[in-house]
Design a protein around this motif. Structure first.
Motif, short mmCIF file in Angstrom:
data_model
loop_
_atom_site.label_atom_id
_atom_site.label_comp_id
_atom_site.label_asym_id
_atom_site.label_seq_id
_atom_site.Cartn_x
_atom_site.Cartn_y
_atom_site.Cartn_z
N ALA A 67 54.71 -20.21 48.36
CA ALA A 67 54.49 -21.54 47.79
C ALA A 67 53.79 -21.52 46.45
O ALA A 67 54.00 -22.39 45.60
N PHE A 68 52.92 -20.52 46.23
CA PHE A 68 52.13 -20.50 44.99
C PHE A 68 52.53 -19.35 44.07
O PHE A 68 51.69 -18.79 43.37
N VAL A 69 53.79 -19.00 44.06
CA VAL A 69 54.24 -17.88 43.24
C VAL A 69 53.97 -18.12 41.76
O VAL A 69 53.72 -17.18 41.00
N GLN A 70 53.99 -19.39 41.33
CA GLN A 70 53.73 -19.70 39.92
C GLN A 70 52.23 -19.84 39.63
O GLN A 70 51.83 -19.87 38.48
N SER A 71 51.44 -19.95 40.68
CA SER A 71 49.98 -20.09 40.52
C SER A 71 49.30 -19.16 41.52
O SER A 71 48.68 -19.61 42.50
N PRO A 72 49.38 -17.84 41.31
CA PRO A 72 48.86 -16.88 42.31
C PRO A 72 47.38 -17.04 42.61
O PRO A 72 46.93 -16.64 43.69
N TRP A 73 46.59 -17.63 41.71
CA TRP A 73 45.16 -17.80 41.95
C TRP A 73 44.89 -18.67 43.17
O TRP A 73 43.84 -18.54 43.82
N LYS A 74 45.83 -19.55 43.53
CA LYS A 74 45.61 -20.45 44.66
C LYS A 74 45.55 -19.70 46.00
O LYS A 74 44.85 -20.12 46.92
N TRP A 75 46.28 -18.57 46.09
CA TRP A 75 46.23 -17.79 47.32
C TRP A 75 44.82 -17.25 47.58
O TRP A 75 44.41 -17.06 48.73
N ILE A 76 44.08 -16.98 46.50
CA ILE A 76 42.71 -16.48 46.65
C ILE A 76 41.89 -17.46 47.48
O ILE A 76 41.19 -17.08 48.43
N TYR A 77 42.01 -18.74 47.14
CA TYR A 77 41.20 -19.75 47.82
C TYR A 77 41.74 -20.11 49.21
O TYR A 77 40.96 -20.46 50.10
N VAL A 78 43.03 -20.02 49.39
CA VAL A 78 43.59 -20.25 50.73
C VAL A 78 43.06 -19.21 51.70
O VAL A 78 42.61 -19.54 52.82
N ILE A 79 43.07 -17.95 51.29
CA ILE A 79 42.66 -16.86 52.17
C ILE A 79 41.14 -16.88 52.39
O ILE A 79 40.64 -16.92 53.52
N LEU A 80 40.37 -16.86 51.29
CA LEU A 80 38.92 -16.79 51.42
C LEU A 80 38.33 -18.05 52.05
O LEU A 80 37.40 -17.98 52.86
N GLY A 81 38.86 -19.21 51.69
CA GLY A 81 38.33 -20.46 52.23
C GLY A 81 38.51 -20.55 53.74
O GLY A 81 37.60 -20.95 54.47
N SER A 82 39.69 -20.18 54.21
CA SER A 82 39.95 -20.27 55.65
C SER A 82 39.11 -19.27 56.43
O SER A 82 38.60 -19.58 57.52
N VAL A 83 38.94 -18.06 55.90
CA VAL A 83 38.11 -17.05 56.58
C VAL A 83 36.65 -17.51 56.64
O VAL A 83 35.97 -17.37 57.67
N THR A 84 36.15 -18.08 55.55
CA THR A 84 34.76 -18.56 55.51
C THR A 84 34.54 -19.69 56.51
O THR A 84 33.51 -19.73 57.20
N MET A 85 35.49 -20.59 56.62
CA MET A 85 35.35 -21.68 57.60
C MET A 85 35.33 -21.14 59.03
O MET A 85 34.53 -21.58 59.86
N GLY A 86 36.17 -20.17 59.31
CA GLY A 86 36.19 -19.57 60.64
C GLY A 86 34.87 -18.89 60.97
O GLY A 86 34.35 -19.02 62.09
N PHE A 87 34.32 -18.20 59.99
CA PHE A 87 33.04 -17.54 60.21
C PHE A 87 31.91 -18.56 60.40
O PHE A 87 30.99 -18.34 61.18
#
Length: 521
Positions: A225-245
């Motif tokens: 989904a974010f192939v044109q804006s790869p920086w967004k994957w950074i926040y999808v991954i880190l944000g979800s992991v931080t919420m789980g923790f």
């Protein structure tokens, strides 16, 4: 002549005596009494063996340290990702730049969006710490971790400068976790035990930079989904992991030794009583005006606050412009991400080494802080004066410039050990971290985009000057602490009766009021 007019110590002794706890009226005075004193008031005195205490300490360490370490790691992974996201499309997508009339790149919008998080921290710091004074600290810090993960996820919906600036302002609130953790340290560990523990959990920030950069490196390669804006994957991954923790923390992180469900009743009693000699108390759920005012009359507040400003300035600059600085050496964006990682490794090593040395030489915390700042001064000189084609020298200068994180560990341990009285502790913590947030806000502005080809000399000179000032301030603080300790010894000799109160450490006296208190330096 009246003795009280002659002897300034009388007022301090009277203060101590006036705060003696009336056990029969404890139900009326709950809000003004330290939680630890309330816990021990109806209990018989206990003794314990060194082996029991050793086992208990391991139990406490194994429960709290990993949670605090991972909380710092994940929160800082989210934070440092902004600088990495900048070189992978964030600046372009959100239009955080302008082109000047002479075709120079102006990054002032990016600088403002970077620094505004520190403004959020600055404005929210004291109100949040006041709220924390009345709440269970374990749950409060867990909720702040959840909060930081949620806001990190929201980065992906930002469309322009206004969106990202507003979001980062509120994202800055999560920085309150660090001063809350400092207060938690005083609840669980003895003064001499604190530097090592602080060094371990605060190293999570530097570990977060390494882990975050590794995740960032993989995240920007993800398609979809974010192939044109790869920086967004950074926040999808880190944000979800931080919420789980954050949810895990809510379940596992204890609020205090008195409420530590992972401890037996006897272990809870030992955990409380063994830190009584800290003379810093645990938690008092009442705002005390006199302690608030005393904090601002205390020289240590201003010295520690300005040293916090210098460290945060350097940290903010490195976090926001570290990757851009490495690209100014002539490396590509991907290479810059890779070559930034050793700098974080040096920071981690400095923190852990500082914590270990602080545990071994806990009477020499300020000399240790002075020693860890010296390589940073040398590193910034190298970055400032080395030719632009000397990549090895420039990288070496960048790496050793991060040793100041070792001094940061000692600074935090001084705050934890040398401030007593819960309202005073809250006030001083807030003031110090407000200054730190001002430093973090100012840091990125020392790196104007027009100096990219020159390696941002303004930034190197500014950090160099601030670190030299920090060295001078630590020396002043050392002299001040030793003078105060010498004065306390003389006062106790004049009034030996104050040494006969076994519960004096839990009477919510400030470090000035309690004649038995000694500053660690």
């Amino acid at each position: 002549m009246n003795k009280q007019e002659n002897d300034p110590s009388v007022e301090q002794v009277d203060t101590i005596q006036s705060q003696e706890f009336n056990y029969e009226e404890k139900a009326v005075n709950l809000k003004g009494i330290d939680d630890a004193l309330m816990f021990t008031v109806d209990r018989e005195p206990i003794t314990w063996t060194a082996e029991e205490e050793r086992r208990l300490l391991w139990k406490i360490d194994l429960r709290l340290i990993p949670l605090m370490l991972l909380a710092c790691l994940l929160q800082y992974s989210d934070t440092q990702s902004y600088g990495v996201a900048a070189i992978f499309g964030l600046i372009k997508d959100l239009k955080l730049y302008t082109i000047t009339s002479d075709f120079q790149l102006n990054l002032s919008k990016y600088q403002w969006s970077t620094s505004v998080a520190n403004l959020g921290s600055m404005f929210a710091q004291y109100p949040l710490l006041i709220v924390a004074q009345f709440l269970p600290l374990g749950k409060f810090s867990s909720v702040m971790v959840l909060y930081s993960g949620l806001l990190a996820m929201l980065f992906i919906v930002c469309k322009d400068f206004a969106d990202i600036t507003a979001l980062r302002f509120f994202y800055g609130f999560q920085v309150v976790t660090t001063p809350v953790f400092i207060m938690i340290c005083g609840m669980w560990w003895k003064t001499e035990e604190q530097p090592l523990r602080i060094g371990i959990w605060i190293s999570g920030q530097a570990f977060g930079s390494i882990v975050g950069q590794g995740i960032d490196y993989g995240a920007v390669s993800v398609r979809g989904a974010f192939v044109q804006s790869p920086w967004k994957w950074i926040y999808v991954i880190l944000g979800s992991v931080t919420m789980g923790f954050g949810l895990l923390m809510l379940w596992k992180f204890p609020d205090s030794p008195m409420k530590g469900a992972f401890l037996t009743e006897r272990e809870q009693e030992i955990a409380v009583m063994r830190v009584q000699t800290n003379n810093t108390g645990m938690q008092t759920r009442k705002f005390k005006k006199q302690q608030f005012l005393e904090a601002f009359k205390d020289l240590q507040l201003y010295i520690i606050a300005f040293s916090a400003f210098t460290f945060a300035f350097a940290n903010g600059a490195l976090g926001s412009f570290g990757a851009l600085l490495v690209t100014s050496f002539g490396y590509s964006n991907e290479q810059a991400l890779k070559w930034c990682m050793p700098a974080s490794g040096v920071a981690v090593s400095s923190m852990l080494l500082s914590g270990a040395l602080g545990y071994r030489f806990h009477r020499y915390r300020i000399p240790l802080a002075l020693a860890f700042v010296l390589p940073t001064i040398a590193g910034n000189i190298i970055l400032w004066r080395s030719p632009r084609d000397k990549k090895v020298a420039l990288l070496g200068g960048l790496y050793i410039s991060t040793t100041f994180y070792g001094a940061y560990v000692q600074q935090l341990s001084l705050i934890s050990s040398n401030v007593a009285g819960h309202t005073k502790k809250t006030t001083l913590n807030a003031a110090v971290f407000v200054f730190a947030n001002i430093g973090g806000f100012c840091g990125p502005f020392a790196y104007p985009g027009s100096e990219a080809e020159e390696g941002y000399p303004t930034g190197q000179i500014t950090v160099l000057c601030l670190m030299c000032i920090s060295e001078a301030l630590f020396i002043v603080l050392l002299v001040y602490y030793r003078w105060c300790n010498k004065k306390k010894v003389a006062l106790v000799a004049q009034h030996p009766e104050v040494a006969n109160d076994p519960a004096i450490g839990f009477r919510d006296l400030t470090d000035k009021e309690n004649l038995m208190f000694r500053y660690s330096c």
